[in-house]
Design an enzyme around this catalytic site. Structure first.
Site, PDB file in Angstrom:
ATOM      1  N   GLU B 146     -28.243 -16.230  39.480  1.00 46.71           N
ATOM      2  CA  GLU B 146     -28.730 -14.875  39.196  1.00 46.71           C
ATOM      3  C   GLU B 146     -30.182 -14.731  39.652  1.00 46.71           C
ATOM      4  O   GLU B 146     -30.590 -13.698  40.180  1.00 46.71           O
ATOM      5  CB  GLU B 146     -28.614 -14.549  37.708  1.00 46.71           C
ATOM      6  CG  GLU B 146     -27.204 -14.612  37.162  1.00 46.71           C
ATOM      7  CD  GLU B 146     -26.195 -13.850  38.000  1.00 46.71           C
ATOM      8  OE1 GLU B 146     -26.592 -12.925  38.722  1.00 46.71           O
ATOM      9  OE2 GLU B 146     -25.006 -14.190  37.959  1.00 46.71           O
ATOM     10  N   GLU B 230     -23.482 -13.458  47.949  1.00 49.57           N
ATOM     11  CA  GLU B 230     -23.064 -14.489  46.999  1.00 49.57           C
ATOM     12  C   GLU B 230     -23.358 -15.883  47.550  1.00 49.57           C
ATOM     13  O   GLU B 230     -23.852 -16.744  46.844  1.00 49.57           O
ATOM     14  CB  GLU B 230     -21.564 -14.355  46.693  1.00 49.57           C
ATOM     15  CG  GLU B 230     -21.222 -13.113  45.902  1.00 49.57           C
ATOM     16  CD  GLU B 230     -21.994 -13.022  44.595  1.00 49.57           C
ATOM     17  OE1 GLU B 230     -22.113 -14.044  43.897  1.00 49.57           O
ATOM     18  OE2 GLU B 230     -22.490 -11.928  44.303  1.00 49.57           O
TER      19      GLU B 230
END
Lengths: 183, 487
Positions: B146, B230
């Site tokens: 994150e 990602e």
């Protein structure tokens, strides 16, 4: 007409040098900042130790030597006058803490103690922070050094006295690892 | 790193621009469908909608999302010390000047996402299920991923793009519903001129088509953009933690243990809707079965992500170059995921560190679980997994053929019978038929009486009491007594 061109060229050059100079200063500040961050984390570890020693003492009072070793290593690290000595003292402190943790393994009551558990989490986190801030410091040093070495910023760096910063490598790799126990 | 961030920024703006064009085009098509002269009204409305949405997202998009999923801000370290510590560690590792806000979502399903306006004002949200299931290294891996999104400047644009996809979907749905209920009443008013009527019909069909296609197009764009991020966030996470295995094992736990409630259940509740818009922001898509992939997937296949992370150890460390070469090992030599300049910067070798020591509580839980599993196996419990990942154990006395999963409520077939018969030697349960006519016998295992009809031809039957299989041996030929000489 010619003077105008000369003045314009000089002005462009000056602006360009100022830009490079400011860039270098910014990078050097990043390096300093990263170093300060390591310092903060080391202090954090120093602050944790008295509390830890007190908790362990309650359960394992006869492990005097180990506890004494940790306390001494801590005061040495706190009092270290320069960076080189501090790096060494911190290494010793890490080793002493490692020995303490090995001792703790023999006291199940202590390991289940709530206070000790939270101290252990803090200690793990602090060790991580020290590692990560060192990594961050080295990243910044590399960016700074690369800038100083590469053309054309090296010309500016040389004339304004910027020096390469040293990487923070732990010299004695063994100091970082938990000590091996032999029976 | 900077090059990657810059290219990310460029892509993000391009994405927003394309989405704006899609939105305006949709507005024009809808306007023209309602009235051919009014296409500019539609465009204007779409532009206003776009401006409002953009401004809202820019000013408070992060808070809207966080409130939307029911997250609660964690204000002090005392509330969740470990999470707080891990976030602080990752803030240091990423070299971010200030710690992101921490938000907690009360949800048993493990997941996490990042949002926020800038690097300085990021926010990390994790579910309570994530905290319950992950050990320290895994939690660190997830938080580092994150943090990677925050540092790579993904958050603001993902928030913006998510809200824009939402507005495109909204606009087209409102239009389609309007068409459905009005039944094209406007068209009839203008049938005075035939040519106009025909044009109107064509435009209306075009408008409907646009309204159907635009959301699909917008989602495709959004998802394509999010997949690449990602990988980059994974690479950043490995670099920050210097321990790729942590994230790999976390991904494995999240994906293996949990697949969302499928279909209607999820979509009905408000939360299901918000997670559909939020899907690309989570660490693992909450709405997708793991392994499935395609142009609509918001995330790269989790299995591949795990494989790349696990390959990093063999590729020489935790730096970007190691991730790139592990990436190429998985996808082939020609694939790239990290730009040249970033790679050059990230070539400084970074050793993979040792795992964090297991805390006493974790070791105890593990040991307890091992022991109970062992005891249950000895007690002939039947263990199997629901599709949602929950392990279910059924006691040996249970005769039900189906049980409801305690988490997702899905009916599960119990494999009891087959498992038990496999363990039981077949030879023990046999019945030799005495006559080919009606006959009854007792199960050798549970004494339950079973009737056999003369028409039965099956070689084995299942006992209705203990559900064991019983082999039925046919009766000896009847000719023997008939052929006996009768003096």
């Amino acid at each position: 007409m010619e003077t105008i061109i000369v003045i314009a060229v000089i002005a462009v050059l000056v602006v360009w040098v100022i830009g490079i100079y400011n860039g270098l200063v910014k990078l050097r500040n990043h390096v300093k900042n990263a170093w300060a961050q390591i310092d903060v984390q080391l202090k954090r570890r120093h602050d944790l130790i008295p509390n830890l020693v007190e908790t362990v003492k309650g359960y394992a009072s006869h492990e005097k030597n180990t506890l004494q070793g940790v306390i001494e290593a801590r005061s040495k690290a706190v009092a270290a006058p320069d960076v080189a000595q501090q790096v060494q003292a911190e290494g010793e402190l890490s080793a002493a803490l490692g020995r303490l943790m090995v001792v703790v393994e023999q006291y199940p009551d202590l390991k289940a103690n709530q206070n000790f558990l939270s101290l252990q989490e803090e200690l793990t986190s602090t060790e991580n922070r020290i590692g990560f801030s060192r990594q961050n410091y080295n990243d910044n040093v590399m960016r700074f050094n690369t800038r100083i070495q590469s053309f054309p910023s090296n010309v500016v760096a040389n004339s304004f006295g910027f020096h390469e910063e040293p990487f923070f490598e732990v010299k004695d790799e063994a100091a970082r690892q938990a000590p091996e126990v032999k029976f | 790193m900077w090059e990657a961030i810059e290219s990310n920024k460029r892509r993000s703006w391009a994405l927003i621009a394309v989405m704006a064009i899609v939105l305006l085009g949709l507005g024009a098509a809808i306007g023209a469908a309602v009235d051919p002269d009014a296409w500019w009204i539609g465009t204007g409305c779409a532009a206003v909608l776009f401006a409002v949405m953009f401004a809202t997202a820019w000013i408070g998009g992060d808070k809207i999302l966080l409130r939307g999923v029911g997250a609660r801000r964690i204000h002090s370290k005392a509330e969740i010390p470990r999470l707080w510590n891990v976030v602080e560690e990752m803030t240091i590792a990423a070299g971010v000047p200030s710690m992101p806000e921490i938000w907690l979502i009360e949800d048993k399903r493990p997941n996490a996402f990042a949002t926020g306006k800038s690097v300085e004002t990021g926010a990390v949200a994790v579910t309570s299920g994530l905290l319950a299931r992950m050990n320290r290294d895994e939690l660190q891996g997830v938080v580092a991923h994150e943090m990677g999104h925050i540092v790579n400047r993904d958050i603001r644009f993902m928030t913006l793009a998510g809200i824009m996809v939402g507005s495109i979907v909204l606009l087209s749905e409102v239009f389609l519903r309007y068409m459905w209920f009005s039944g094209g009443g406007h068209a009839r008013r203008r049938t005075g001129k035939n040519v106009d009527g025909r044009l109107q019909a064509i435009l209306m069909i075009a408008g409907i088509l646009a309204a159907l296609l635009a959301p699909v197009l917008a989602r495709l764009l959004y998802f394509a953009c999010s997949r690449r991020r990602e990988y980059l966030a994974d690479a950043s996470a490995a670099r920050f933690t210097r321990y790729p295995e942590g994230l790999a094992s976390a991904l494995e736990k999240i994906s293996g243990r949990y697949v969302a409630k499928s279909g209607r259940h999820g979509a009905k509740s408000g939360r299901g809707d918000s997670s559909r818009v939020l899907a690309p922001m989570y660490i693992i898509n909450p709405l997708q079965a793991h392994g499935s992939t395609g142009p609509f997937s918001t995330h790269p296949p989790t299995q591949k992500r795990i494989e790349i992370l696990r390959n990093m150890a063999g590729a020489g460390g935790a730096h970007f170059a190691a991730y790139e070469s592990a990436f190429q090992r998985v996808f082939g030599k020609d694939e790239h995921c990290i730009g040249e300049v970033t790679l050059a910067e990230g070539r400084r070798p970074l050793e993979i560190r040792d795992p964090a020591p297991k805390s006493e509580a974790e070791t105890q839980t593990d040991r307890l679980r091992e022991v109970t599993d062992l005891l249950d196996r000895m007690g002939e419990f039947v263990a199997f997994h629901c599709a949602c990942g929950v392990g279910i154990k059924v006691p040996p006395g249970l005769h039900a053929s189906k049980v409801a999963c305690p988490r997702c409520g899905r009916e599960q077939g119990v494999p009891t019978a087959s498992v038990v018969t496999a363990e039981q030697p077949e030879a023990e349960l046999k019945y030799q038929r005495k006559t080919p006519g009606w006959e009854s016998f007792r199960c050798p295992h549970c004494d339950k009486t079973t009737h056999l009809s003369p028409a039965l031809e099956a070689p084995r039957i299942r006992c209705s009491g203990c559900r064991r299989t019983i082999e039925i041996l046919p009766a000896p030929p009847e000719e023997a007594p008939a052929e006996a000489p009768n003096p």
